[in-house]
Scaffold this motif. Structure first.
Motif, PDB file in Angstrom:
ATOM      1  N   VAL A 254      27.482  61.022 -30.641  1.00  0.00           N
ATOM      2  CA  VAL A 254      27.169  59.729 -31.258  1.00  0.00           C
ATOM      3  C   VAL A 254      28.105  58.623 -30.814  1.00  0.00           C
ATOM      4  O   VAL A 254      27.798  57.446 -30.957  1.00  0.00           O
ATOM      5  CB  VAL A 254      27.170  59.795 -32.806  1.00  0.00           C
ATOM      6  N   GLY A 255      29.258  58.989 -30.243  1.00  0.00           N
ATOM      7  CA  GLY A 255      30.245  57.977 -29.900  1.00  0.00           C
ATOM      8  C   GLY A 255      30.068  57.323 -28.537  1.00  0.00           C
ATOM      9  O   GLY A 255      30.826  56.434 -28.181  1.00  0.00           O
TER      10      GLY A 255
ATOM     11  N   ALA B 207      23.607  54.105 -29.847  1.00  0.00           N
ATOM     12  CA  ALA B 207      23.137  53.594 -31.138  1.00  0.00           C
ATOM     13  C   ALA B 207      22.154  52.454 -30.924  1.00  0.00           C
ATOM     14  O   ALA B 207      21.095  52.410 -31.571  1.00  0.00           O
ATOM     15  CB  ALA B 207      24.309  53.154 -31.999  1.00  0.00           C
ATOM     16  N   ASP B 208      22.461  51.534 -30.024  1.00  0.00           N
ATOM     17  CA  ASP B 208      21.550  50.419 -29.738  1.00  0.00           C
ATOM     18  C   ASP B 208      20.224  50.928 -29.168  1.00  0.00           C
ATOM     19  O   ASP B 208      19.161  50.414 -29.501  1.00  0.00           O
ATOM     20  CB  ASP B 208      22.185  49.441 -28.746  1.00  0.00           C
TER      21      ASP B 208
ATOM     22  N   PHE C 261      22.931  53.270 -35.896  1.00  0.00           N
ATOM     23  CA  PHE C 261      21.668  53.798 -35.386  1.00  0.00           C
ATOM     24  C   PHE C 261      20.470  53.245 -36.141  1.00  0.00           C
ATOM     25  O   PHE C 261      19.406  53.046 -35.568  1.00  0.00           O
ATOM     26  CB  PHE C 261      21.655  55.336 -35.467  1.00  0.00           C
ATOM     27  N   TRP C 262      20.643  53.008 -37.439  1.00  0.00           N
ATOM     28  CA  TRP C 262      19.514  52.656 -38.303  1.00  0.00           C
ATOM     29  C   TRP C 262      19.345  51.141 -38.473  1.00  0.00           C
ATOM     30  O   TRP C 262      18.244  50.640 -38.587  1.00  0.00           O
ATOM     31  CB  TRP C 262      19.693  53.316 -39.672  1.00  0.00           C
TER      32      TRP C 262
ATOM     33  N   ARG D 250      18.265  52.590 -32.071  1.00  0.00           N
ATOM     34  CA  ARG D 250      17.799  51.536 -32.982  1.00  0.00           C
ATOM     35  C   ARG D 250      16.648  50.749 -32.343  1.00  0.00           C
ATOM     36  O   ARG D 250      15.685  50.376 -33.018  1.00  0.00           O
ATOM     37  CB  ARG D 250      18.957  50.618 -33.370  1.00  0.00           C
ATOM     38  N   GLY D 251      16.712  50.514 -31.043  1.00  0.00           N
ATOM     39  CA  GLY D 251      15.629  49.824 -30.337  1.00  0.00           C
ATOM     40  C   GLY D 251      14.330  50.610 -30.379  1.00  0.00           C
ATOM     41  O   GLY D 251      13.260  50.045 -30.611  1.00  0.00           O
ATOM     42  N   ILE D 252      14.415  51.928 -30.153  1.00  0.00           N
ATOM     43  CA  ILE D 252      13.223  52.785 -30.250  1.00  0.00           C
ATOM     44  C   ILE D 252      12.679  52.753 -31.672  1.00  0.00           C
ATOM     45  O   ILE D 252      11.474  52.628 -31.887  1.00  0.00           O
ATOM     46  CB  ILE D 252      13.548  54.234 -29.832  1.00  0.00           C
TER      47      ILE D 252
END
Length: 193
Positions: free
Chosen positions: A11-12, A17-18, A50-51, A21-23
């Motif tokens: 996750v790091g 994360a972007d 992520f959210w 979140r885009g998906i």
């Protein structure tokens, strides 16, 4: 309810994360499950990356050493968690979908490599599945295939295939076609997976 299941491989790592979140926003995802988080002590600050700022519920399983780790996150306006089960190889969330009366079980699976360990996992999942009513959706990495034609880049193990097919049968599961595949997917750097 739209679900997304991804092997995140940490996750790091910058940009992941972007990317997720885009998906989520583009495909209107209500439930995200991540495996291989490789991060202990996940907290809401990490999950929010992520959210985003939308309504959020989540559960996690810490990795064993530097391997594994599972996270499930969902829109609490769509899905209401009412129970579940956790283990190093699975994260099962029971809940209700808004406007639907029957319980739904969303299970994130990350199977071990050794056949004997897979068999133990599948026995446990079958036991839970057969003792709990409702609709079930299992997603993740089973580290198994059902037939030789599904094996890409490695040798098919008939004993593993047989055990996996028995699990599917004994748990009364059905396989369905998923959207996307390796040839259609790209990683966070835009490279084909």
């Amino acid at each position: 309810m739209n679900c997304l299941s991804i092997n995140i491989r940490g996750v790091g790592v910058n940009g992941k994360a972007d990317w997720i979140r885009g998906i989520k926003n583009k495909e209107k995802i209500d439930f995200i499950s991540l495996q291989e988080t490789q991060c202990a002590s996940i907290n809401e600050t990490i999950i929010r990356k992520f959210w985003g700022k939308a309504k959020l519920g989540w559960e996690g399983v810490d990795p064993t050493g530097r391997s594994g780790g599972l996270i499930c996150m969902w829109d609490t306006g769509i899905f209401n968690k009412i129970g579940g089960y956790k283990d190093s190889n699975y994260l099962i969330v029971k809940g209700n979908i808004k406007g639907y009366n029957e319980s739904i079980w969303l299970a994130k699976i990350y199977a071990p490599q050794k056949l004997r360990d897979k068999k133990r996992l599948w026995e446990r999942l079958t036991e839970i599945r057969n003792n709990e009513g409702g609709i079930w959706l299992l997603m993740g990495d089973f580290n198994s295939v059902r037939i030789p034609e599904e094996r890409k880049g490695s040798v098919f193990n008939p004993n593993c295939g047989r055990a996996f097919n028995e699990f599917i049968h004994n748990a009364n599961l059905e396989e369905y076609e998923m959207k996307g595949n390796r040839s259609q997917s790209t990683n966070v750097d835009g490279e084909r997976l």
